[in-house]
Design a protein around this motif. Sequence first.
Motif, PDB file in Angstrom:
ATOM      1  N   UNK A 110      -1.759 113.614  16.379  1.00 19.44           N
ATOM      2  CA  UNK A 110      -2.160 112.308  15.852  1.00 19.44           C
ATOM      3  C   UNK A 110      -3.217 112.457  14.764  1.00 19.44           C
ATOM      4  N   UNK A 111      -4.135 113.409  14.964  1.00 16.98           N
ATOM      5  CA  UNK A 111      -5.169 113.641  13.950  1.00 16.98           C
ATOM      6  C   UNK A 111      -4.545 114.117  12.641  1.00 16.98           C
ATOM      7  N   UNK A 112      -3.573 115.017  12.739  1.00 15.16           N
ATOM      8  CA  UNK A 112      -2.909 115.507  11.524  1.00 15.16           C
ATOM      9  C   UNK A 112      -2.155 114.386  10.814  1.00 15.16           C
ATOM     10  N   UNK A 171      -1.905 109.958   6.539  1.00 19.67           N
ATOM     11  CA  UNK A 171      -1.776 108.509   6.312  1.00 19.67           C
ATOM     12  C   UNK A 171      -3.109 107.835   6.604  1.00 19.67           C
ATOM     13  N   UNK A 172      -4.144 108.188   5.838  1.00 22.06           N
ATOM     14  CA  UNK A 172      -5.435 107.551   6.053  1.00 22.06           C
ATOM     15  C   UNK A 172      -5.430 106.130   5.491  1.00 22.06           C
ATOM     16  N   UNK A 173      -6.506 105.403   5.746  1.00 23.22           N
ATOM     17  CA  UNK A 173      -6.548 103.984   5.402  1.00 23.22           C
ATOM     18  C   UNK A 173      -6.501 103.768   3.889  1.00 23.22           C
ATOM     19  N   UNK A 174      -7.100 104.689   3.125  1.00 22.76           N
ATOM     20  CA  UNK A 174      -7.074 104.538   1.657  1.00 22.76           C
ATOM     21  C   UNK A 174      -5.647 104.677   1.132  1.00 22.76           C
ATOM     22  N   UNK A 175      -4.917 105.648   1.672  1.00 21.23           N
ATOM     23  CA  UNK A 175      -3.526 105.820   1.235  1.00 21.23           C
ATOM     24  C   UNK A 175      -2.678 104.621   1.631  1.00 21.23           C
ATOM     25  N   UNK A 176      -2.952 104.060   2.805  1.00 25.25           N
ATOM     26  CA  UNK A 176      -2.191 102.884   3.253  1.00 25.25           C
ATOM     27  C   UNK A 176      -2.475 101.700   2.341  1.00 25.25           C
TER      28      UNK A 176
END
Length: 238
Positions: free
Chosen positions: A134-136, A141-146
């Motif tokens: 899940x960490x990977x 897909x971090x929040x900035x990319x989303x």
Amino acid sequence: MNWFGRKKDSSKTPSAVSSTSSNTNGRGGGGGGASRTHTANTVVNLRENIATQEKREQHLEKKIEQLVVEAKAKMAKKDKKGALFALKRKKLYETEIDKIANIKMTLETQVMNLESAAQNAETFKAMNAGKSAMSNLREDTNIDKVDDLMDDIKEEMEMADEISNALAQPVDPLMADEDDLLAELQELEAEDVEEQLLQPAKMEAFPDAPSSKLPVIPNATKEEEDELKQLEAELAGL
């Protein structure tokens, strides 16, 4: 065969605590595999020890049965001393059977705790692996990319709407001059009204007055005849 056996050296027999500790500390890599193997061997060793205790218990039960028979035989021969000695040996074996039952319970508890600890360790490793996965994924897909992705999607949707609206527009070449055409039509209507107002008014033609006398009304009264004559006089004056 020595069923009572010698006292086992605790340094050579792995305990449930030591095996659990090694299984917990030996995570990952070859250490984890070695720990699982050690735990499995320890469980097998404990179960073999339980089986040995059960055989020992069965042997002592047969001894007790034989001593009961022997005591009865001694009593039949009036050998009270021999019967009492047989009963003392029987009591000794019964005490040993009670000890064996306690040992078996302890061994069974160790096996159960060891298997539970091993299962908990495997569960922990699986949960830890899930957390790492899940960490990977979160890094990819971090929040900035989303947020950037959602902005791009909205921009593409707006662009698609603009393209759809552009394609839906009519292609009539005269639509741009529609206001001018309406103004010209109003001018033509105004000219038609003006021409109608400038034309002279036409007199309506009335029917000619009759030149002959009015027909005679049969059986007319004197009053009706006077009214008829008056009407003829008026017509003649026109």
